[in-house]
Design an enzyme around this catalytic site. Structure first.
Site, PDB file in Angstrom:
ATOM      1  N   VAL A  17       0.891  -1.173   0.000  1.00 49.18           N
ATOM      2  CA  VAL A  17       0.000   0.000   0.000  1.00 49.18           C
ATOM      3  C   VAL A  17       0.919   1.210   0.000  1.00 49.18           C
ATOM      4  O   VAL A  17       1.606   1.476   0.989  1.00 49.18           O
ATOM      5  CB  VAL A  17      -0.910   0.010   1.251  1.00 49.18           C
ATOM      6  CG1 VAL A  17      -1.746   1.284   1.294  1.00 49.18           C
ATOM      7  CG2 VAL A  17      -1.803  -1.220   1.297  1.00 49.18           C
ATOM      8  N   HIS A  69      -7.912 -15.982  20.215  1.00 46.32           N
ATOM      9  CA  HIS A  69      -8.322 -14.596  20.448  1.00 46.32           C
ATOM     10  C   HIS A  69      -7.117 -13.668  20.519  1.00 46.32           C
ATOM     11  O   HIS A  69      -6.864 -13.050  21.552  1.00 46.32           O
ATOM     12  CB  HIS A  69      -9.121 -14.501  21.753  1.00 46.32           C
ATOM     13  CG  HIS A  69     -10.373 -15.311  21.736  1.00 46.32           C
ATOM     14  ND1 HIS A  69     -11.037 -15.693  22.869  1.00 46.32           N
ATOM     15  CD2 HIS A  69     -11.097 -15.801  20.695  1.00 46.32           C
ATOM     16  CE1 HIS A  69     -12.106 -16.390  22.535  1.00 46.32           C
ATOM     17  NE2 HIS A  69     -12.163 -16.481  21.225  1.00 46.32           N
ATOM     18  N   GLY A  75      -8.886  -6.843  14.848  1.00 49.53           N
ATOM     19  CA  GLY A  75      -8.455  -7.164  16.206  1.00 49.53           C
ATOM     20  C   GLY A  75      -7.199  -6.427  16.625  1.00 49.53           C
ATOM     21  O   GLY A  75      -6.961  -6.241  17.832  1.00 49.53           O
TER      22      GLY A  75
HETATM   23  C1  LIG Z   1     -11.554 -21.483  15.855  1.00 50.51           C
HETATM   24  C2  LIG Z   1     -11.934 -20.098  16.296  1.00 50.51           C
HETATM   25  C3  LIG Z   1     -13.172 -19.884  16.913  1.00 50.51           C
HETATM   26  C4  LIG Z   1     -13.551 -18.609  17.329  1.00 50.51           C
HETATM   27  N1  LIG Z   1     -14.780 -18.447  17.914  1.00 50.51           N
HETATM   28  C5  LIG Z   1     -15.177 -17.207  18.288  1.00 50.51           C
HETATM   29  C6  LIG Z   1     -16.465 -16.997  18.857  1.00 50.51           C
HETATM   30  O1  LIG Z   1     -17.248 -17.923  19.042  1.00 50.51           O
HETATM   31  N2  LIG Z   1     -16.791 -15.720  19.218  1.00 50.51           N
HETATM   32  C7  LIG Z   1     -15.943 -14.678  19.028  1.00 50.51           C
HETATM   33  O2  LIG Z   1     -16.304 -13.552  19.376  1.00 50.51           O
HETATM   34  N3  LIG Z   1     -14.721 -14.851  18.492  1.00 50.51           N
HETATM   35  C8  LIG Z   1     -14.320 -16.093  18.113  1.00 50.51           C
HETATM   36  N4  LIG Z   1     -13.080 -16.271  17.564  1.00 50.51           N
HETATM   37  C9  LIG Z   1     -12.198 -15.104  17.391  1.00 50.51           C
HETATM   38  C10 LIG Z   1     -12.658 -14.304  16.185  1.00 50.51           C
HETATM   39  O3  LIG Z   1     -12.860 -15.176  15.082  1.00 50.51           O
HETATM   40  C11 LIG Z   1     -11.571 -13.281  15.836  1.00 50.51           C
HETATM   41  O4  LIG Z   1     -11.244 -12.519  16.978  1.00 50.51           O
HETATM   42  C12 LIG Z   1     -12.096 -12.333  14.765  1.00 50.51           C
HETATM   43  O5  LIG Z   1     -12.525 -13.049  13.619  1.00 50.51           O
HETATM   44  C13 LIG Z   1     -10.990 -11.376  14.374  1.00 50.51           C
HETATM   45  O6  LIG Z   1     -11.551 -10.473  13.463  1.00 50.51           O
HETATM   46  P1  LIG Z   1     -10.634  -9.604  12.526  1.00 50.51           P
HETATM   47  O7  LIG Z   1     -11.530  -8.767  11.716  1.00 50.51           O
HETATM   48  O8  LIG Z   1      -9.573  -8.982  13.357  1.00 50.51           O
HETATM   49  O9  LIG Z   1      -9.860 -10.642  11.589  1.00 50.51           O
HETATM   50  P2  LIG Z   1     -10.331 -11.902  10.746  1.00 50.51           P
HETATM   51  O10 LIG Z   1     -11.733 -12.295  11.076  1.00 50.51           O
HETATM   52  O11 LIG Z   1      -9.242 -12.906  10.905  1.00 50.51           O
HETATM   53  O12 LIG Z   1     -10.368 -11.351   9.264  1.00 50.51           O
HETATM   54  C14 LIG Z   1      -9.204 -10.976   8.574  1.00 50.51           C
HETATM   55  C15 LIG Z   1      -9.353 -11.340   7.115  1.00 50.51           C
HETATM   56  O13 LIG Z   1      -8.343 -10.670   6.365  1.00 50.51           O
HETATM   57  C16 LIG Z   1      -7.742 -11.574   5.474  1.00 50.51           C
HETATM   58  N5  LIG Z   1      -6.364 -11.115   5.218  1.00 50.51           N
HETATM   59  C17 LIG Z   1      -5.297 -11.177   6.042  1.00 50.51           C
HETATM   60  N6  LIG Z   1      -4.212 -10.603   5.479  1.00 50.51           N
HETATM   61  C18 LIG Z   1      -4.621 -10.156   4.251  1.00 50.51           C
HETATM   62  C19 LIG Z   1      -3.958  -9.483   3.178  1.00 50.51           C
HETATM   63  N7  LIG Z   1      -2.663  -9.154   3.235  1.00 50.51           N
HETATM   64  N8  LIG Z   1      -4.687  -9.213   2.063  1.00 50.51           N
HETATM   65  C20 LIG Z   1      -6.009  -9.526   1.990  1.00 50.51           C
HETATM   66  N9  LIG Z   1      -6.683 -10.163   2.974  1.00 50.51           N
HETATM   67  C21 LIG Z   1      -5.989 -10.471   4.090  1.00 50.51           C
HETATM   68  C22 LIG Z   1      -7.809 -12.924   6.190  1.00 50.51           C
HETATM   69  O14 LIG Z   1      -7.731 -13.983   5.244  1.00 50.51           O
HETATM   70  C23 LIG Z   1      -9.186 -12.830   6.846  1.00 50.51           C
HETATM   71  O15 LIG Z   1     -10.204 -13.241   5.963  1.00 50.51           O
HETATM   72  C24 LIG Z   1     -12.676 -17.528  17.126  1.00 50.51           C
HETATM   73  C25 LIG Z   1     -11.445 -17.729  16.487  1.00 50.51           C
HETATM   74  C26 LIG Z   1     -11.077 -18.998  16.075  1.00 50.51           C
HETATM   75  C27 LIG Z   1      -9.742 -19.179  15.380  1.00 50.51           C
END
Ligand SMILES: Cc1cc2nc3c(=O)[nH]c(=O)nc-3n(C[C@H](O)[C@H](O)[C@H](O)COP(=O)(O)OP(=O)(O)OC[C@H]3O[C@@H](n4cnc5c(N)ncnc54)[C@H](O)[C@@H]3O)c2cc1C
Ligand code: SF4
Length: 403
Positions: A108, A337, A370
């Protein structure tokens, strides 16, 4: 949480075996008043019946009533759970957004020092990593790659394209100091797969929570990675504990390993603490991410309170508690998490973003995932991430508004 615009959350109506175990644990620990059913983004209409959008005033997709199969952790096959493609992405597409899937952003570049004139974004297919790179120009950028995705990218870019990012980038990475323990029941009638994946929560005290997690019938792959739960922080103590457990409970260990349907007979306990310690992430020259302790006590695979709760659960369900073998053999704790790394601050010496998620030193750039979370919230973080992201976006002026 109920004020979130685009999630569609409800308190779920089902009380199954897992919820009853939590109530019994609450009773035995004098915390029965601290048991709650969870709010979840699932449509609880008539099971299996498809109806036109019940969540977003008709603007969303059709939904099907939850059949309580316990498969939410693996992705809902029944069109009942509100995954991103059924809420935010669906609604954004309806408003004209183009979604380019399965692409990884690798660069970027601001078109001027601060990005006042916009950014050039480079991405490539996640399926052909050596394939062609595509470049697009954008007026604004929102990083939402999750802690591991956003940190890998931004720590790399801080050394070139985005060198004005705060030097606090990578600081304040934390988890919920979780313990994940599976208690396998030897009762042939035990079925922990019925209901939604996390249907309840028990507050152990103001800093600790416990949730029962389920997987659907037939999803027993995890059994291959389980080992006896041992009570030590040291390698020798852990190995000795494992050998003693295998010798003193050979039948229980074999039964737990070869039980007919592991996920149906196993209650996973997810224990979380809000007691804080932080890691620092860096970008080593060989790629990826490296970490080291920043503040507080290092997260540990051995947590005596979580183990005590697991032992009480063993007695309730006539079972055997097991943990991931990486915990018993290597002492490596597990987390689902992970949070922090691009925390909020009053200025660039305190954080990477301000209290409206705007990146210091750049125009029209936000971080909404996150990595923005600046504290250990002690419970599952998705709704907090979503709420803060909605809040941040609510400060962005409407495209038709006058300056
Ligand atoms: C098995 C499991 C179960 C869970 N269960 C729960 C639950 O029941 N309740 C709850 O509240 N939380 C739960 N969590 C935690 C929750 O899923 C995460 O805290 C949350 O999804 C994080 O959100 P985020 O937007 O930070 O990232 P993410 O949801 O991880 O989204 C990030 C996205 O960006 C994409 N990405 C990364 N780098 C790049 C890049 N360079 N270019 C393009 N795309 C990219 C990734 O592929 C992903 O799709 C769980 C986590 C896991 C692993
Ligand atoms: S329990 Fe979870 S996976 Fe199963 S139908 Fe309901 S929302 Fe979908």
């Amino acid at each position: 949480m109920r004020q979130l615009k685009n999630v569609g959350a409800n308190t779920h109506p089902y009380t199954g075996k897992s919820e009853k175990i939590m109530m019994e644990l609450g009773r035995q620990t004098d915390r029965e008043d601290h048991f709650l059913k969870t709010d979840v983004a699932v449509y609880f209409g008539k099971p299996g019946e498809e109806v036109s959008d019940p969540c977003f005033d008709g603007k969303g997709p059709s939904r099907t009533g939850c059949v309580l199969c316990g498969g939410c952790m693996l992705g809902c096959r029944y069109n009942s759970k509100n995954t991103l493609d059924k809420n935010y992405l669906f609604l954004a597409q309806g408003l004209g957004a183009e979604i380019i899937a399965e692409q990884e952003v690798t660069d970027v570049k601001p078109l001027d020092q601060e990005g006042k004139n916009g950014y050039e974004i480079t991405y490539k297919s996640t399926f052909s990593p050596f394939g062609k790179k595509t470049k697009v120009k954008a007026k604004a950028v929102v990083f939402a790659g999750g802690v591991l995705g956003t940190m890998s990218l931004l720590l790399k870019l801080k050394n070139n394209s985005l060198n004005r990012l705060s030097s606090t980038l990578g600081l304040g990475v934390r988890t919920n100091s979780e313990s994940l323990i599976g208690v396998t029941s030897f009762d042939k009638k035990a079925n922990f797969s019925e209901g939604i994946a996390i249907g309840s929560i028990l507050e152990i005290d103001e800093n600790r929570h416990l949730e029962p997690v389920k997987y659907p019938e037939g999803s027993g792959f995890w059994r291959l990675f389980m080992a006896p739960m041992v009570s030590s922080n040291h390698a020798v103590g852990r190995l000795a504990g494992m050998v003693v457990d295998l010798i003193t409970h050979p039948v229980k260990n074999l039964k737990a390993l070869f039980i007919d349907d592991w996920s149906k007979r196993t209650q996973i306990l997810l224990y979380m603490e809000s007691i804080d310690s932080t890691l620092r992430f860096a970008s080593p020259f060989w790629g990826g991410l490296s970490s080291k302790m920043e503040k507080g006590k290092a997260p540990s695979a051995y947590n005596p309170i979580a183990q005590e709760l697991a032992k009480t659960t063993e007695a309730i369900v006539n079972g055997k508690a097991m943990v991931l073998n990486t915990e018993t053999l290597l002492g490596i704790p597990t987390t689902a998490h992970i949070l922090g790394g691009a925390c909020m601050g009053k200025n660039e010496s305190e954080g990477v973003i301000d209290d409206k998620n705007r990146v210091f030193n750049y125009k029209n750039m936000w971080i909404c995932d996150g990595s923005m979370i600046s504290a250990n919230i002690g419970v599952n973080p998705s709704l907090t991430i979503t709420a803060l992201s909605e809040r941040a976006m609510s400060f962005v002026p409407d495209k038709n508004s006058k300056p």
